[in-house]
Design an enzyme around this catalytic site. Structure first.
Site, PDB file in Angstrom:
ATOM      1  N   LYS A 132       0.819  -1.216   0.000  1.00 20.10           N
ATOM      2  CA  LYS A 132       0.000   0.000   0.000  1.00 20.10           C
ATOM      3  C   LYS A 132       0.851   1.263   0.000  1.00 20.10           C
ATOM      4  CE  LYS A 132      -4.367  -1.780   1.679  1.00 20.10           C
ATOM      5  NZ  LYS A 132      -5.359  -1.835   2.762  1.00 20.10           N
ATOM      6  N   ARG A 165      -3.479  -9.787   5.784  1.00 20.51           N
ATOM      7  CA  ARG A 165      -3.898  -9.867   4.370  1.00 20.51           C
ATOM      8  C   ARG A 165      -2.741  -9.380   3.509  1.00 20.51           C
ATOM      9  NH1 ARG A 165      -6.217  -6.470   0.616  1.00 20.51           N
ATOM     10  NH2 ARG A 165      -7.747  -7.410  -0.786  1.00 20.51           N
TER      11      ARG A 165
END
Ligand code: 8Y7
Length: 279
Positions: free
Chosen positions: A222, A256
Site C-alpha cells: 500500500k 492480508r
C-alpha cells in the site's frame, strides 16, 4: 479464538493466519489483469497454498483509492466461477471481498466461507445475510467512496474514531444476531487515512485487539509503504513485510497480503518472538 465456518469446519486464530489476495479484476493496481483467466487463478491459488496461505480472499471489484465501480452482474461473473472452482479443487478457507449483499449471498452459496467487507456490512441486506449464513465477517473502516476517500481524512484522534466506528458496527451486527466470536475488526489501512494516520493506527493496533474482537490488518504494497519509502508497487515487499511483522507483534490475528511466502516467514518470526513455542 476460533472462527466457525460453513459445513462444520473451523479456523483457529490462536496462531496468526495469512489471508492471500486473489484479485479477479482487470484493473487491480499491483497485479492488474493477471488472474482473469480461471486456469491462471487456480494455479495462483495452488501456489499460495503451498507458500503458506490459510485463507484465499477473492475480490472482483478493485477498492483501491480512485478505482472505478463495477456492476453487480460484472462482479458476480468474475468471482462466482472462481469460487466454485477453488471450492472444488482445494480444501482451503475462501473469503469473499465485496460490499454488495447480493454478491455475498451468491458467493456463500458457491462455497465461500467468510465475508471481507470494506464497508462493514452497510449495504442493504448485508447484515441479514451474515445472520442467516452465520459466516465470519471482517468489518473494515473506510469513509466515502474509492474515488473521493482521500479527501476525508479529518479525525480528532484517528484510532479512537476508527475503533468507535467499528465497535458501533459490531454492536449493530450482534444485536441483529451475529455471534461476536464471528466478528473481525480491521482499521482499513489506506482507506481515507493520511500517511501519518496509517502509521498511528499501526502503532496503536493493540487498542483494537483490546476490544475483544479478532483483528485483521492489510498493508501489503500500500501507499503507506510506497509513500514513506518513495518506492513503486514493485519495490514495496520489504516495507510490507515490516508492516506485517509489526501488526502481528501488536496482536493482529489475520494478515492480508499479496506476497505469501515472505509474509508467512514474517508471521512465523513474529509469533516465535511473542509466544516462544518452537515445535
Ligand atoms: C483491505 C481489504 C483492500 C484491507 C481488508 C488493497 C479488500 C486494497 N484492502 N480488506 N481490501 N483490509 N479487510 O491494497 O486493508 O488490497 S483492497
Amino acid at each position: 479464538m476460533i472462527l466457525a465456518l460453513p459445513r462444520g469446519r473451523q479456523l483457529s486464530l490462536k496462531r496468526c493466519k495469512l489471508m492471500a489476495i486473489l484479485n479477479v479484476t482487470p484493473d487491480s493496481f499491483s497485479d492488474g489483469g493477471k488472474f482473469v483467466g480461471h486456469d491462471a487463478a487456480l494455479r495462483q491459488v495452488e501456489q499460495m497454498l503451498k507458500d503458506g496461505a490459510n485463507i484465499i480472499d477473492i475480490g472482483g471489484e478493485s477498492t483501491r483509492p480512485g478505482a472505478a465501480e463495477v456492476s453487480k452482474t460484472e462482479e458476480l461473473d468474475r468471482v462466482i466461477p472462481v469460487i466454485e472452482l477453488i471450492r472444488r479443487e482445494f480444501d482451503t478457507v475462501i473469503s469473499i471481498d465485496t460490499y454488495k449483499a447480493a454478491v455475498m449471498k451468491a458467493a456463500i452459496d458457491a462455497g465461500a466461507d467468510m465475508i471481507n467487507d470494506v464497508r462493514a456490512l452497510q449495504d442493504q441486506g448485508a447484515i441479514e445475510i451474515a445472520v442467516k449464513t452465520q459466516v465470519p465477517v471482517c468489518l473494515m473502516h473506510m469513509r466515502g467512496m474509492p474515488g473521493s476517500m482521500q479527501q476525508l481524512t479529518d479525525y480528532q484522534h484517528v484510532t479512537n474514531e476508527v475503533l468507535s466506528f467499528l465497535q458501533q458496527r459490531a454492536e449493530l451486527c450482534i444485536a441483529a444476531g451475529i455471534n461476536p466470536s464471528q466478528i473481525i475488526l480491521d482499521p482499513g489501512f489506506g482507506f481515507a487515512k493520511t500517511l501519518a494516520q496509517n502509521y498511528q493506527l499501526l502503532a496503536e493496533l493493540s487498542t483494537f485487539q483490546q476490544s475483544g474482537f479478532a483483528v485483521l490488518a492489510g498493508m501489503s504494497r500500500k501507499s503507506m509503504v510506497g509513500q514513506l519509502l518513495n518506492k513503486p508497487v514493485s519495490e514495496r515487499l520489504a516495507g510490507s513485510i515490516a508492516c506485517a511483522t509489526i501488526a502481528v507483534m501488536h496482536g493482529a490475528r489475520i494478515i492480508r497480503a499479496h506476497d505469501v511466502k515472505e509474509t508467512a516467514d514474517a508471521i512465523a518470526v513474529a509469533e516465535a518472538t511473542m509466544f516462544g513455542e518452537f515445535e
